[in-house]
Design a protein around this motif. Structure first.
Motif, short mmCIF file in Angstrom:
data_model
loop_
_atom_site.label_atom_id
_atom_site.label_comp_id
_atom_site.label_asym_id
_atom_site.label_seq_id
_atom_site.Cartn_x
_atom_site.Cartn_y
_atom_site.Cartn_z
N VAL A 184 0.83 -1.20 0.00
CA VAL A 184 0.00 0.00 0.00
C VAL A 184 0.86 1.26 0.00
O VAL A 184 0.56 2.23 -0.69
N ALA A 185 1.97 1.25 0.75
CA ALA A 185 2.86 2.40 0.74
C ALA A 185 3.38 2.67 -0.67
O ALA A 185 3.43 3.83 -1.12
N GLU A 186 3.76 1.62 -1.38
CA GLU A 186 4.25 1.78 -2.75
C GLU A 186 3.14 2.28 -3.67
O GLU A 186 3.35 3.14 -4.53
N ALA A 187 1.93 1.74 -3.49
CA ALA A 187 0.79 2.16 -4.32
C ALA A 187 0.44 3.63 -4.06
O ALA A 187 0.15 4.38 -4.99
N PHE A 188 0.47 4.04 -2.79
CA PHE A 188 0.15 5.43 -2.47
C PHE A 188 1.19 6.39 -3.03
O PHE A 188 0.86 7.49 -3.48
N GLU A 189 2.46 5.98 -2.99
CA GLU A 189 3.51 6.82 -3.58
C GLU A 189 3.25 7.00 -5.08
O GLU A 189 3.36 8.12 -5.60
N GLU A 190 2.89 5.92 -5.75
CA GLU A 190 2.61 6.00 -7.18
C GLU A 190 1.36 6.84 -7.45
O GLU A 190 1.33 7.65 -8.39
N ALA A 191 0.35 6.66 -6.62
CA ALA A 191 -0.89 7.42 -6.80
C ALA A 191 -0.63 8.92 -6.66
O ALA A 191 -1.12 9.73 -7.47
N HIS A 192 0.14 9.29 -5.65
CA HIS A 192 0.47 10.71 -5.48
C HIS A 192 1.26 11.23 -6.68
O HIS A 192 1.03 12.35 -7.16
N ALA A 193 2.19 10.43 -7.19
CA ALA A 193 2.97 10.86 -8.35
C ALA A 193 2.08 11.09 -9.56
O ALA A 193 2.36 11.97 -10.39
N MET A 194 0.98 10.31 -9.66
CA MET A 194 0.07 10.45 -10.78
C MET A 194 -1.04 11.45 -10.51
O MET A 194 -1.91 11.66 -11.37
N GLY A 195 -1.06 12.04 -9.31
CA GLY A 195 -2.01 13.11 -9.04
C GLY A 195 -3.27 12.71 -8.31
O GLY A 195 -4.20 13.52 -8.22
#
Length: 352
Positions: A184-195
Motif C-alpha cells: 500500500v505504501a508503494e501504491a500510495f507513492e505512485e498514486a500521489h505521483a500520478m495526481g
C-alpha cells in the motif's frame, strides 16, 4: 434536518453528546475541517498540484461542498462480503450504475467502490462525481476463510478510468500486515505521483485482540496506532471504525503504552475515544472519517447520527457509510445519507 430532529434521534444521550467538552487534546491544537482545509494543510506538504486539485474536487462536491467535511458512499462489499450477501436486500445494486446513482442522488462528495464497478461506468460518470477506486480486497472464496487483503488492480488502472483518489485496506495486526503495508505504501507513492489522493482503511484484525468477551479490534489505543501508521505511509484521509473501548494494549499485554494514554489523553467518553484516533492522524492533518458499520435495521439511523455527532465533535472529517444506505430501498438510502450530512451542516454542533 433541524437540531431538534438530531436531538430526538440521539435520545437520552443528546445532552451529553451535544454539550460535552473535551479536556484531553484541546481543540485549538487540532487541524479541524474548514473550507480552506486543503490550503491550510496539504498545500504545505509534498503533494503535487494534481493531488491538491483532486482533493479539492472531493471537498467541493455534493451537499457538504465548501464545509471541509466529507460524505462518501463506499460499496466494496460485493467482494468483501460477497455480492449475494450484500445486495440480497436490494438486488438493484448488482448493477454498478445504481451504486453511482445512489452516491449522486445522495449528494455525496465521492463514490468509493471496485475497479470493475467504476471501469464499467467510467465514461458516463467519471466527470459527474469523484471516483475513489478501492485497490485491494479480502476475497471470500478460499476455504477455510482467510483474511488477507490482495491487490485487484494497479494504480495506473485507477488513473485510466478517471479516479480522483485510490483507497486500500491494511489489516494491521494480521499475519500478512507487513506485506500489505509495503504494497500500500508503494501504491500510495505512485498514486500521489500520478495526481490522485489516497484513503486508507486502517482496520485491525487479529483473533488474539479478542479477550474476555471484549473485542479490542475497535479499541482507541490500537486503532489510534493503526491510524498513525496509516498517515506515516502518506494516506491523505484515514477511514477507521468508531472506537467503543480502550486499553487494548494493556488487556492483551503487547506492544508499548504509557499510563498517560488512558488517564490524560483519553477517557471512556465516545468523543474522547474518537479524538484520540484523530490525534494519531497528525492531529487532524489527515482527515479522520469513521465507518458506518453493518446494517442492523431500525436502529441504523439513530446509531449513524450518534456516530456523526461523535466524529464531528471530536474534530473528524465525516462518515463513510455504505451498507446502512444501500441495504434499503433507493429513496430511503438517499434520505439516510442526507440525514447524516445534516449533522455536518448543523452549525449548532461544534467541535468539543
Amino acid at each position: 434536518m433541524s437540531l431538534a430532529r438530531i436531538t430526538d434521534l440521539l435520545g437520552k444521550e443528546a445532552d451529553d453528546l451535544l454539550s460535552y467538552q473535551c479536556k484531553t487534546f484541546p481543540k485549538e491544537q487540532l487541524h479541524t475541517p474548514s473550507p480552506d482545509f486543503v490550503d491550510r494543510v496539504f498545500a504545505l506538504s509534498n503533494r503535487n498540484p494534481q493531488v491538491l486539485r483532486n482533493l479539492q474536487a472531493m471537498y467541493d462536491h455534493g451537499r457538504l461542498a465548501g464545509t471541509g467535511y466529507l460524505s462518501i458512499l463506499p460499496v466494496d462489499q460485493g467482494i468483501e462480503h460477497t455480492a449475494g450477501a450484500s445486495f440480497a436486500k436490494d438486488p438493484l445494486y448488482f448493477d454498478p450504475e445504481n451504486i453511482i446513482k445512489l452516491a449522486i442522488e445522495g449528494n455525496c462528495n465521492a463514490v468509493a467502490t471496485t475497479f470493475g464497478n467504476l471501469a464499467m461506468m467510467s465514461r458516463k460518470y467519471a466527470h459527474k462525481i469523484p471516483f475513489l477506486v478501492k485497490l485491494n480486497h479480502n476475497e471470500l472464496l478460499t476455504y477455510p476463510t482467510k483474511y488477507n487483503q490482495i491487490m485487484f488492480g494497479t494504480v495506473k488502472d485507477a488513473w485510466n478510468l478517471g479516479a480522483a483518489a485510490v483507497g486500500a485496506t491494511v489489516y494491521f495486526g494480521s499475519e500478512q500486515s507487513d506485506r500489505q503495508i509495503i504494497e500500500v505504501a508503494e501504491a500510495f507513492e505512485e498514486a500521489h505521483a500520478m495526481g490522485m489522493a489516497t484513503v486508507l482503511w486502517c482496520y485491525t484484525r487479529n483473533n488474539a485482540f479478542k479477550k474476555d468477551g471484549v473485542n479490542y479490534e475497535t479499541s482507541a489505543d490500537i486503532t489510534g496506532q493503526a491510524n498513525h501508521i496509516g498517515v506515516t505511509i502518506q494516506a491523505d484521509i484515514i477511514k477507521q471504525k468508531m472506537p467503543d473501548v480502550n486499553g487494548g494494549f494493556t488487556a492483551i499485554n503487547f506492544s508499548k503504552s504509557d499510563p498517560l494514554m488512558y488517564s490524560k489523553l483519553s477517557t471512556n467518553h465516545p468523543i474522547d475515544l474518537c479524538r484520540y484516533q484523530l490525534a494519531n492522524c497528525y492531529m487532524g492533518r489527515a482527515g479522520l472519517i469513521n465507518s458506518g458499520g453493518e446494517s442492523k435495521g431500525a436502529s441504523d439511523l439513530a446509531d449513524s447520527v450518534k456516530h456523526a455527532v461523535v466524529n464531528k465533535r471530536a474534530g473528524g472529517t465525516g462518515l463513510i457509510l455504505g451498507r446502512r444506505a444501500f441495504q434499503r430501498p433507493f429513496q430511503e438510502g438517499v434520505d439516510f445519507l442526507h440525514t447524516i450530512q445534516d449533522v455536518y451542516l448543523a452549525k449548532e454542533i461544534s467541535i468539543a
